[in-house]
Structure formats: structure tokens, C-alpha cells
Design an enzyme around this catalytic site. Structure first.
Site, PDB file in Angstrom:
ATOM      1  N   ASP A 514       0.867  -1.185   0.000  1.00 20.33           N
ATOM      2  CA  ASP A 514       0.000   0.000   0.000  1.00 20.33           C
ATOM      3  C   ASP A 514       0.907   1.239   0.000  1.00 20.33           C
ATOM      4  OD1 ASP A 514      -2.249   1.692   0.508  1.00 20.33           O
ATOM      5  OD2 ASP A 514      -1.633   1.725   2.607  1.00 20.33           O
ATOM      6  N   ASP A 516      -0.046   5.212   0.627  1.00 23.95           N
ATOM      7  CA  ASP A 516      -0.213   6.211   1.700  1.00 23.95           C
ATOM      8  C   ASP A 516      -0.394   5.527   3.051  1.00 23.95           C
ATOM      9  OD1 ASP A 516      -0.465   9.062   0.468  1.00 23.95           O
ATOM     10  OD2 ASP A 516      -1.582   7.732  -0.872  1.00 23.95           O
TER      11      ASP A 516
END
Ligand code: F6P
Length: 613
Positions: A514, A516
Site C-alpha cells: 500500500d 499512503d
């Protein structure tokens, strides 16, 4: 069931400037009376119901007792307070002068009620404000226990949530403002240091509540313009890690209890006695704390114009003007009291007769049963503040209508007007609107009165003050649970060793990363979360290992992800899975996105939006 012995159950610590009782000295002795105001009456009702729930243990109310108490009397007051679930914060007269009369009443109160010309900006008052907020923090630190939830109230204590957060980072803290929160243009008139400190102070809470959507939006706009903090549906991220929720909780009244009390013997007898004194005229009620925000003078002038314009109502109507003393000694309040006295004298002198006074004027504290009987006996309530956070009198009046008759005339400047749309809504600055509304109210048919009150009563019954309190505290606990769920947990040693072992032994790995909050920390402004050289080099090194399949998964736009990671030999999933670029291939849409449905729903949205304006 009361859970006093169970330490795992929750204790609610309510903090407000005033305790539910105010102390005074009489003949050298300490005497006590119930504190006036909506905050105290509303919260007391909620707290009474609080310990009924099996998951709640107890509550404690922390606040100032209303006067300076010498050391010799402090113990007496403490034990009196303990019997009422209260704990006093002792402050001396000089400090309270700068804090309460100064910063609270001469700076924040006028500014938050859109009277900027009354607002004073005094450095000494500000430092007393800081000092008192710190004194509340110091008192609380000594009292707070594990499993406590803190609920801070109102404009007197806007720095307190952050002061507590610094000392007790995990404490669940809620903050509720009982006044309006003004628009950015008004709030920004506060000196830069103060306005930043106030916003940061409030954001020390986990949940911040306001009476209306407008106040909530004003606050969110102020934190954006002044602190540069954005929000997502009222969710605000502080320092990239602590999620604070900002939301609207319109305070209600103790609906069931008001309904029962107006039928009680005490209230019925009082109502009949008052009625007998007044005879048969229609009664219009004006009931407020003495305050320039309440529009009492405007209301009296409009009443005089009404009598002048519609002489057929002379002798057939009486205005019960009840003013509750408040903030004695403050400049604008003393002056206002004199003006009201004079105006009442003038109107009674001009229109009155030996056997009829157009205004019956009372200036004093009202015991609760008298307040209820006033509400219950009136045909019309004239509630026309120039600005008011909520105005619970308007709600109490509607709740008190046992037979569903009676008309509420309500200012559009009161928060309550957002929920009481069936009242006669007026702009208090337009005298003719008040005059016309008075005539309409006095002539309204009973069926129409019942029709309007029925709708408002069912709304007030559904969301009463107990629901309001439960709603706020329930939301506070769910925000806290969310924070706990999403807070970063350090990986323990055995887990880390296992991860490394399994990584080393595997021949075909897929690494889904992932962006952010994982590869890059959350940022207040997401556009600044750009991948640095070290991150890119690390990803490149991982991608070069033929046993690795690296995929970056993000909600961001594919163009931006392509700009950042395009040259790497990795897979990218963009826009929450809507676009995928497999390793060394081109971008492909994962789903067929159709947008023609938007044209169909758009007109409906516009229609609904224009109807609700
Ligand atoms: O409107 C908010 C409020 O806290 C009321 O509950 C209360 O009547 C008033 O402000 C403050 O009054 P005081 O200055 O007498 O504490």
C-alpha cells in the site's frame, strides 16, 4: 443498574466552567442555588439517566463553584459537592475577573454571537484564560482514573482538550460548544496566536460537537484556513496519525420529564393562580437570561408597534416579560437592564390602563416549577434572539404544550430554528416580521396550532437530551475504538524473525504494498507525500530480485502513480482497483466505468437541494 463498584465500567467526567450549583455568601455563610442556563439543565438531565446503563459506573462534574472560596471553607464545599457527584475547581476573584468577565464574556461571547464591535482584545485577559484552562487541567490530572471518559463543555475551556492530551495521550476526550461557532471572517479577527491556540486546543479532543451543521462547517473552514488542516467528511487527521471527528449534535430537552411535570399539581396550581390574576387576555411569553444577544429590546419595540398598529388587541393581550439576571457587573448587561426597565415603563405608560398592563415584567431567578408554569400558561412564545447557539426555551415551550395548542414565534438566528421549521420563523432585525407574526399567532386557528405542534413534538420526543448525550458519548467511544484499531502496532521480535525466515526460504513471492500510510506517511496535504530517493532505490532493489513480484496498490490516480513508479519493473493497481498495470505491460481498466447514470440523478439532487434552502 448502578455500577459503582465495578472498576471496568465507564465513568464520565463532565467539565464545564460552572458547576450545576452556584455558591454565594449570605450573612457570612455559604449558600447554594441551581446554576441558570441551558448547559446545566440539559446536562443534568442526561447525567441522571447516565448511571441507569449497566456499562456505566458513575459520573463526576468538575467546575467552578461561582465565587472565591477561602481555604477554611473549601473542605465544606468539597464534601457538599461530592454528594452531588461534583468536584470544585477553586479560583480566586482576580483570576476570574480576567478569565470570566474578561476573555469569556468580553471577547469570545460577543465575537461568537456576531457582536464584533463589543469584543475586546486584551493580552492580560488572554493570559488569565490560559491560566484557568491550565488550572482545570491540573485539577483533572489529580482526579482522572483508568476507564474515565472526559467531556469538556463550552467556550470557557477551549484550550483544555489539548492541555489534557499532552499529559494523557490516550484519554478519550470529547468537546462540545454550546454557542454558535462563527464564520471564518469573524473568527479570524482574533489575534493570530490566540486563534491558533483555540483551534489546536479544541482539536486535542477525539470528538468535537456543535449544535448545527453551519457551526460545524464554520469550524472545519477555520481549521483549513488557519491551521491548513483538511477534513474528509468531518474526519480530521492530526500530525498524520490521530483521527479526530467533527460532527453535529443538536441538543434536545428532557421531553418526557417536561410532559410529566406540566401535569403535576405544583405546576398546575401555579398556572391557575397566575391565570386568575391576569384574567382572560391572551398571554405572550418572553423569557430569557439577561443578554444583548437575546434581542429583548427589539422584541419590546415590536410589541409596542403591534399594539399601535392593531388597537383591537389592546386589553386582550399581555406580554409576560421574564428576565433572569446574569453577568451582573458587566458593562453591556447593566446598561441593557436600564434600557429594558425604561422601555417597559414607556410601553406600559403609553398603552396601559388602570385595570390592564400590556407588560407584566419580572426580573429574577426562576425556580424550575415556576419556569414550567410560565411556559404552560402562555398562548404564544416570542423567542427572537439576534443570535443563539441553540435556545432550549423554544424547545421547552413546544414540549410543554400538553394539549398541543400554542404558537411559537422563533428567530431564524437561533440554532433551534433548524429543527423547529413549523414555528413562525422570523428575522429579529425586521420589526414588521415580528409584528405580523404576533398577529398571525394570536389569530391562528386551534387546528393549525395542533398541526404544527404535533410535528415538532414528535421530533423533540425522538431526539431528547438523553438521546443527545448518548449519541455524543457513543460516538466518542466509537472514534476511540477506530483510533485503536488503526493505530500502528510495532511488530514483535518472534513475528519479525518468522517473516524474515519465510521471505528468505521462499522462491516465488508476491509483495502487495500500500502507498499512503505504508510506503509514505499520511500527510495533511496528500500532494506532498512524494516518494523519496531512498524509497525508490529500495523498491528497485526488491524488483530486481527475480523471485519477487512487486505490486503497489493505491487509491491515487494512475497518471500520478505512473509518473512516480512508471520506470520500475513492478505492477501497479491505481484508483482503488479501477486501473491495473501488470509488470512490464500497459495500463488496462479493470472495470467498465459508466457515468451516464449521473445525468439521471443530477436533476433530482438539484431539486432536493433547492427545496431545502
Ligand atoms: O449558551 C451557552 C451557555 O453556557 C449557557 O448554558 C449559559 O446560560 C451561558 O452560556 C453562560 O452563562 P454564565 O455566564 O452565566 O455562565
Amino acid at each position: 443498574m448502578n455500577n459503582l463498584g465495578d472498576q471496568s465500567a465507564l465513568r464520565l467526567v463532565v467539565v464545564s466552567n460552572r458547576l450545576p450549583f452556584t455558591a454565594a455568601t449570605k450573612d457570612g455563610r455559604l449558600v447554594f442555588h441551581a446554576s441558570p442556563g441551558g448547559l446545566v439543565s440539559g446536562l443534568s438531565a442526561y447525567l441522571e439517566s447516565y448511571t441507569q446503563s449497566p456499562s456505566n459506573r458513575d459520573y463526576l462534574w468538575v467546575g467552578w463553584p461561582g465565587i472565591e472560596v477561602g481555604e477554611e471553607s473549601q473542605e465544606k464545599l468539597r464534601s457538599k459537592a461530592a454528594k452531588q457527584h461534583a468536584s470544585p475547581v477553586f479560583l480566586d476573584t482576580k483570576t476570574m475577573e480576567g478569565f470570566y468577565h474578561g476573555f469569556c464574556n468580553n471577547t469570545i461571547w460577543p465575537l461568537f454571537h456576531y457582536f464584533p464591535t463589543y469584543a475586546k482584545f486584551d493580552e492580560n485577559d488572554w493570559s488569565q484564560y490560559v491560566k484557568v484552562n491550565e488550572a482545570f487541567r491540573d485539577s483533572l490530572i489529580k482526579i482522572v482514573q483508568p476507564n474515565d471518559t472526559i467531556w469538556v463543555h463550552d467556550y470557557h475551556l477551549m484550550l483544555l482538550p489539548q492541555l489534557l492530551r499532552e499529559k494523557m495521550p490516550d484519554l478519550p476526550i470529547g468537546f462540545f460548544l454550546h454557542t454558535p461557532f462563527p464564520s471564518y471572517d469573524v473568527f479570524r479577527t482574533l489575534p493570530t496566536r490566540w486563534r491558533r491556540a483555540i483551534l489546536e486546543g479544541i482539536l486535542g479532543a477525539d470528538l468535537v460537537g456543535f449544535h448545527t451543521i453551519d457551526y460545524t462547517q464554520h469550524f472545519l473552514r477555520c481549521i483549513l484556513r488557519i491551521l491548513g488542516i483538511e477534513h474528509n467528511f468531518g474526519q480530521v487527521l492530526i500530525d498524520g496519525e490521530r483521527a479526530v471527528k467533527v460532527a453535529t449534535f443538536p441538543m434536545g430537552v428532557n421531553y418526557g420529564q417536561i410532559r410529566d411535570s406540566v401535569k403535576s399539581d405544583a405546576v398546575q396550581q401555579e398556572t391557575q393562580a397566575q391565570r386568575a390574576k391576569l384574567g382572560n387576555p391572551k398571554i405572550v411569553l418572553s423569557l430569557d437570561r439577561l443578554d444583548y444577544t437575546k434581542g429583548i429590546k427589539h422584541r419590546l419595540e415590536a410589541y409596542a408597534t403591534f399594539l399601535e398598529r392593531y388597537p383591537q388587541w389592546l386589553r386582550r393581550v399581555v406580554l409576560m416579560l421574564s428576565v433572569v439576571p446574569s453577568r451582573l457587573g458587566s458593562e453591556h448587561y447593566e446598561q441593557m437592564k436600564e434600557e429594558i426597565d425604561k422601555l417597559v415603563g414607556r410601553i406600559n405608560g403609553r398603552f396601559g390602563a388602570i385595570d390592564w398592563s400590556p407588560i407584566v415584567y419580572r426580573y429574577r431567578f426562576l425556580p424550575y416549577h415556576q419556569l414550567l408554569s410560565l411556559l404552560a400558561m402562555c398562548d404564544v412564545a416570542l423567542v427572537t434572539p439576534l443570535r443563539d447557539g441553540m435556545n432550549l426555551i423554544a424547545k421547552e415551550y413546544v414540549a410543554s404544550r400538553a394539549d398541543q395548542r400554542g404558537v411559537l414565534i422563533l428567530s431564524e438566528m437561533a440554532g433551534a430554528s433548524r429543527e423547529l421549521g413549523e414555528a413562525l420563523i422570523i428575522n429579529p432585525n425586521d420589526e414588521s416580521e415580528i409584528v405580523d407574526a404576533l398577529k398571525t399567532a394570536l389569530e391562528m386557528s386551534e387546528e393549525e396550532q395542533v398541526r404544527r405542534n404535533q410535528v415538532m413534538q414528535s421530533r423533540l420526543g425522538r431526539y431528547d437530551v438523553i438521546r443527545w448525550g448518548q449519541d455524543f458519548t457513543g460516538k466518542l467511544h466509537s472514534v476511540k475504538d477506530q483510533q485503536r484499531k488503526f493505530s500502528a502496532r510495532l511488530m514483535d521480535k518472534p513475528t519479525r524473525e518468522r517473516l524474515i525466515r519465510e521471505y528468505t526460504n521462499s522462491e516465488n513471492r508476491i509483495l502487495l504494498l500500500d502507498y499512503d500510510g505504508t510506503l509514505s506517511p499520511f500527510k495533511e496535504r496528500p500532494e506532498t507525500a512524494v516518494p523519496g530517493a531512498i524509497l525508490l532505490a529500495t523498491l528497485n532493489a526488491l524488483a530486481e530480485d527475480p523471485r519477487n513480484n512487486l505490486v503497489i496498490v493505491s487509491g491515487r490516480h494512475r497518471d500520478l502513480l505512473h509518473k512516480w513508479f512508471g520506470p520500475l519493473s513492478i505492477g501497479i493497481v491505481a484508483e482503488h482497483g479501477a486501473w491495473i498495470r501488470e509488470k512490464d505491460k500497459d495500463w488496462l481498466p479493470a472495470i467498465k466505468v459508466e457515468s451516464n447514470w449521473k445525468e439521471k440523478v443530477r436533476p433530482r439532487f438539484f431539486k432536493t437541494a433547492s427545496r431545502s434552502k
